[in-house]
Design a protein around this motif. Structure first.
Motif, PDB file in Angstrom:
ATOM      1  N   LEU A   1       0.828  -1.209   0.000  1.00 21.78           N
ATOM      2  CA  LEU A   1       0.000   0.000   0.000  1.00 21.78           C
ATOM      3  C   LEU A   1       0.862   1.259   0.000  1.00 21.78           C
ATOM      4  O   LEU A   1       0.668   2.166  -0.826  1.00 21.78           O
ATOM      5  N   VAL A   2       1.815   1.320   0.918  1.00 24.40           N
ATOM      6  CA  VAL A   2       2.619   2.538   1.056  1.00 24.40           C
ATOM      7  C   VAL A   2       3.708   2.613  -0.005  1.00 24.40           C
ATOM      8  O   VAL A   2       3.899   3.641  -0.663  1.00 24.40           O
ATOM      9  N   GLY A   3       4.431   1.511  -0.198  1.00 24.26           N
ATOM     10  CA  GLY A   3       5.567   1.538  -1.119  1.00 24.26           C
ATOM     11  C   GLY A   3       5.169   1.644  -2.573  1.00 24.26           C
ATOM     12  O   GLY A   3       5.775   2.405  -3.342  1.00 24.26           O
ATOM     13  N   ARG A   4       4.118   0.888  -2.980  1.00 19.73           N
ATOM     14  CA  ARG A   4       3.734   0.868  -4.390  1.00 19.73           C
ATOM     15  C   ARG A   4       2.551   1.787  -4.683  1.00 19.73           C
ATOM     16  O   ARG A   4       2.561   2.525  -5.658  1.00 19.73           O
ATOM     17  N   LYS A   5       1.521   1.707  -3.868  1.00 19.02           N
ATOM     18  CA  LYS A   5       0.282   2.412  -4.188  1.00 19.02           C
ATOM     19  C   LYS A   5       0.319   3.884  -3.795  1.00 19.02           C
ATOM     20  O   LYS A   5      -0.417   4.698  -4.351  1.00 19.02           O
ATOM     21  N   LEU A   6       1.150   4.233  -2.824  1.00 20.47           N
ATOM     22  CA  LEU A   6       1.215   5.629  -2.385  1.00 20.47           C
ATOM     23  C   LEU A   6       2.431   6.351  -2.953  1.00 20.47           C
ATOM     24  O   LEU A   6       2.302   7.412  -3.568  1.00 20.47           O
ATOM     25  N   LEU A   7       3.612   5.774  -2.773  1.00 18.20           N
ATOM     26  CA  LEU A   7       4.838   6.499  -3.103  1.00 18.20           C
ATOM     27  C   LEU A   7       5.282   6.321  -4.546  1.00 18.20           C
ATOM     28  O   LEU A   7       5.726   7.282  -5.179  1.00 18.20           O
ATOM     29  N   SER A   8       5.163   5.112  -5.093  1.00 17.55           N
ATOM     30  CA  SER A   8       5.737   4.892  -6.424  1.00 17.55           C
ATOM     31  C   SER A   8       4.969   5.627  -7.514  1.00 17.55           C
ATOM     32  O   SER A   8       5.553   6.047  -8.513  1.00 17.55           O
TER      33      SER A   8
ATOM     34  N   LYS B   1      -2.730  13.970   6.764  1.00 18.33           N
ATOM     35  CA  LYS B   1      -1.537  14.322   7.531  1.00 18.33           C
ATOM     36  C   LYS B   1      -0.538  13.164   7.567  1.00 18.33           C
ATOM     37  O   LYS B   1       0.682  13.380   7.469  1.00 18.33           O
ATOM     38  N   ALA B   2      -1.042  11.946   7.707  1.00 20.59           N
ATOM     39  CA  ALA B   2      -0.147  10.785   7.696  1.00 20.59           C
ATOM     40  C   ALA B   2       0.513  10.626   6.328  1.00 20.59           C
ATOM     41  O   ALA B   2       1.701  10.297   6.231  1.00 20.59           O
ATOM     42  N   THR B   3      -0.250  10.886   5.271  1.00 19.37           N
ATOM     43  CA  THR B   3       0.295  10.811   3.918  1.00 19.37           C
ATOM     44  C   THR B   3       1.389  11.852   3.722  1.00 19.37           C
ATOM     45  O   THR B   3       2.455  11.561   3.146  1.00 19.37           O
ATOM     46  N   ALA B   4       1.141  13.048   4.196  1.00 21.36           N
ATOM     47  CA  ALA B   4       2.140  14.123   4.069  1.00 21.36           C
ATOM     48  C   ALA B   4       3.427  13.772   4.803  1.00 21.36           C
ATOM     49  O   ALA B   4       4.533  14.021   4.302  1.00 21.36           O
ATOM     50  N   TYR B   5       3.295  13.173   5.996  1.00 24.84           N
ATOM     51  CA  TYR B   5       4.483  12.785   6.750  1.00 24.84           C
ATOM     52  C   TYR B   5       5.314  11.777   5.968  1.00 24.84           C
ATOM     53  O   TYR B   5       6.545  11.906   5.856  1.00 24.84           O
ATOM     54  N   LEU B   6       4.643  10.766   5.411  1.00 21.61           N
ATOM     55  CA  LEU B   6       5.377   9.719   4.704  1.00 21.61           C
ATOM     56  C   LEU B   6       5.996  10.228   3.408  1.00 21.61           C
ATOM     57  O   LEU B   6       7.151   9.916   3.094  1.00 21.61           O
TER      58      LEU B   6
ATOM     59  N   ILE C   1       2.308   7.126  13.785  1.00 19.57           N
ATOM     60  CA  ILE C   1       3.178   7.232  12.616  1.00 19.57           C
ATOM     61  C   ILE C   1       4.172   8.376  12.790  1.00 19.57           C
ATOM     62  O   ILE C   1       5.381   8.221  12.563  1.00 19.57           O
ATOM     63  N   GLN C   2       3.671   9.509  13.203  1.00 21.36           N
ATOM     64  CA  GLN C   2       4.518  10.702  13.288  1.00 21.36           C
ATOM     65  C   GLN C   2       5.538  10.630  14.412  1.00 21.36           C
ATOM     66  O   GLN C   2       6.645  11.172  14.294  1.00 21.36           O
ATOM     67  N   LEU C   3       5.187   9.961  15.517  1.00 16.34           N
ATOM     68  CA  LEU C   3       6.051   9.977  16.693  1.00 16.34           C
ATOM     69  C   LEU C   3       6.906   8.721  16.856  1.00 16.34           C
ATOM     70  O   LEU C   3       8.023   8.802  17.357  1.00 16.34           O
ATOM     71  N   ALA C   4       6.385   7.550  16.440  1.00 12.58           N
ATOM     72  CA  ALA C   4       7.078   6.300  16.748  1.00 12.58           C
ATOM     73  C   ALA C   4       7.882   5.727  15.585  1.00 12.58           C
ATOM     74  O   ALA C   4       8.731   4.860  15.794  1.00 12.58           O
ATOM     75  N   SER C   5       7.638   6.185  14.368  1.00 14.32           N
ATOM     76  CA  SER C   5       8.281   5.559  13.209  1.00 14.32           C
ATOM     77  C   SER C   5       9.800   5.656  13.264  1.00 14.32           C
ATOM     78  O   SER C   5      10.517   4.682  13.005  1.00 14.32           O
TER      79      SER C   5
END
Length: 596
Positions: A450-457, A499-504, A581-585
């Protein structure tokens, strides 16, 4: 024995009112369906699953499968039930009419699958895997392969499997060792061992069609060197009749936590004759046709078992009397109040109910996107639908099965000590549903996808398309007073997702390890936001229907009350996940290995 009532009215609401499938004129073949036909199909499946499959669920779990003289024997009653399944035509529902299918849309098929899984997940896996094999050959196979295999797979006369996993490689398919050696007659000799093969061998049909990943001698390194082969258990003569046994076997059965009625095999291929599906070294692409089909099916497994667990927990909570409500006796005519009167029991039941109904709507939407990607008359609309379906595949597999397992645990908890006892069936639901979080790509892998391919790539292209849908829903209801509590919950969830998307997107480029550290929490946020979207659409439809006048006011008011609970209970979780996500990653990424 556990009880079950197919949620037919809910299916009708999703299909007819929420998704408007009978007004989808731009989708090829949809004009051939009407509510009477679809209702009859769904009711037929409901009757079969409740009358035939459900009684075998508990006994199949106790008896399990056995390997005797190299052959797998399924639990008592499975052979007769499967023959009735085939005779009734349930195997053919969504398959291509050219090969004997009924051509029904996927958006109808998903609810048939839910009912089958609710009543007997282990049994339902035999035809479920077959549909994946059918899809791979139908999409990527040659005309010769189609003519040889599809009619038998569609009818259910033969079943199918998918053979990916090897003991040393697991998810990393680049490491697989199974070999395919070209033969003079154009076939291939397949040699290797595969593990965790669901339905790998059984006594339900005369033949089993294995789809096997293997490497040719000249294969490039890594996943680019994988090819896909169809390898039947029994070889097929030129006239279509069955010939000699192929050189493959189930070497052993896995002893599993759950789904005992389904045979999970270690499969040995010893120079077995196979045929290439598609082009050489393009097997991963073909296999993903099966995998994506399977991932939707696994999500439906989560929903199906969660639904039957909820129904039984609710019935028990109404019947079981214990203590009094904190505010005083609610049922003074009884020696004690039913446990339904206790706040924590109500919390667990409402959590399950709101999850199940919201997820059912999301599964319908996912299936409709898949239908649009194949049937839409406008190529651009078909591409958009395909992108949205790809985006939400990790959600319907990963998020849904995570939360469905927790819902089954809550349902078991409602029973107290009785939930731990086999005869009530609840511990089986917990055991059976647990596998859905693991196979067809573990949920951690789904989150990475989800994050690596569907969001960032792809720079979040599909997510942006969906976000516009969410904003459109908000805007058209902004002036409706009755919609405010639902819009508020949706906007909160969508805001945390943004906001989580913006952080990543800001930080992952500098530290790619953040993707793995944050992906699971991100998948949960998107999952909750997706259900909030479906519940807001549900509330919109319910408010409009009540205003227009209906004899089912109670049904629609129940939808509104459940939607409000979802926003208040489930919606509140996105903020903590976003903060996580913002604090623990970075803590996860930077933690010293020796300190674990």
């Amino acid at each position: 024995m556990p009880i079950y009532q197919a949620p037919i009215r809910d299916y009708q609401f999703v299909l007819n009112e929420l998704l408007n499938i009978y007004q989808q004129d731009e989708l090829k073949g949809f004009d051939e369906f009407d509510p009477e036909l679809i209702d009859a199909v769904l009711q037929g499946v409901a009757d079969f699953t409740t009358d035939i499959m459900l009684p075998l669920n508990g006994s199949g779990d106790v008896e399990g499968c056995r390997l005797v003289d190299g052959k797998v024997i399924t639990p008592q009653g499975f052979i007769d039930a499967y023959q009735q399944y085939v005779d009734n035509g349930w195997a053919t529902l969504t398959c291509d009419p050219e090969f004997g299918g009924q051509g029904l849309p996927e958006v109808v098929g998903v609810f048939a699958t839910e009912m089958k899984t609710s009543t007997n997940m282990a049994f339902a896996m035999y035809p479920g895997l077959t549909h994946g094999a059918y899809a791979a050959i139908h999409t990527h196979g040659s005309d010769d392969l189609k003519s040889k295999y599809l009619e038998k797979l569609v009818s259910g006369e033969w079943t199918g499997t998918m053979n990916l996993t090897e003991s040393h490689s697991g998810t990393d398919l680049a490491l697989l060792r199974t070999k395919a050696i070209p033969q003079a007659d154009g076939t291939f000799a397949i040699t290797g061992e595969k593990i965790f093969i669901s339905s790998g061998d059984h006594d339900l049909t005369d033949n089993i069609v294995h789809l096997v990943l293997a490497k040719l001698p000249d294969a490039p390194a890594g996943v680019k060197g994988i090819s896909l082969f169809v390898v039947p258990k029994i070889l097929i003569n030129k006239d279509g009749s069955l010939g000699d046994p192929n050189t493959l076997c189930a070497a052993s059965l896995e002893h599993k936590m759950g789904i005992h009625g389904n045979s999970t095999c270690v499969m040995n291929f010893d120079g077995a004759i196979g045929e290439l599906v598609g082009e050489p070294h393009q097997g991963l692409r073909a296999m993903f046709t099966m995998m994506n089909q399977a991932r939707l099916g696994v999500g439906l497994q989560g929903l199906g078992v969660s639904e039957i667990a909820y129904q039984n927990a609710l019935a028990y909570a109404k019947d079981r009397i214990q203590g009094r409500a904190l505010s005083g006796a609610k049922q003074p005519e009884l020696a004690a109040d039913s446990i339904l009167m206790h706040g924590d029991v109500r919390r667990m039941l409402l959590s399950q109910k709101s999850f199940n109904e919201g997820t059912r709507a999301l599964m319908g939407q996912q299936a409709l996107w898949l239908d649009e990607s194949e049937r839409h008359s406008d190529d651009e609309c078909a591409k958009v639908a395909s992108k949205l379906a790809a985006l939400f595949t990790p959600i319907v597999k990963g998020f849904v099965t995570d939360q469905a397992f927790k819902a089954c645990v809550d349902a078991q908890q409602v029973f107290g000590g009785h939930g731990y006892i086999h005869e009530w069936g609840m511990e089986q639901f917990v055991r059976d549903s647990r596998i859905a979080m693991i196979y067809e790509g573990t949920n951690g892998v789904q989150a990475l996808d989800l994050v690596g391919r569907k969001l960032l790539s792809d720079k979040g292209e599909a997510l942006q398309i969906w976000s516009l849908e969410v904003k459109s829903l908000i805007e058209r209801n902004r002036g409706t007073e009755e919609m405010k509590p639902y819009l508020a919950g949706l906007m909160d969830a969508a805001g945390d997702l943004e906001k989580a998307t913006a952080y990543l997107t800001t930080n992952a480029a500098k530290n790619p390890d953040l993707i793995g550290a944050a992906s699971m929490a991100y998948m949960q946020i998107l999952g909750i936001a997706a259900l909030a979207w479906m519940w807001t659409r549900t509330a919109e439809k319910a408010i409009q229907t009540i205003a227009a006048g209906t004899e089912e006011t109670a049904f629609y008011q129940d939808k509104l009350n459940t939607a409000k609970f979802f926003m208040h209970y489930w919606g509140a979780k996105t903020r903590s996940l976003r903060k996580q996500i913002q604090l623990a990653s970075e803590d996860i990424c930077g933690f010293d290995n020796r300190a674990f």
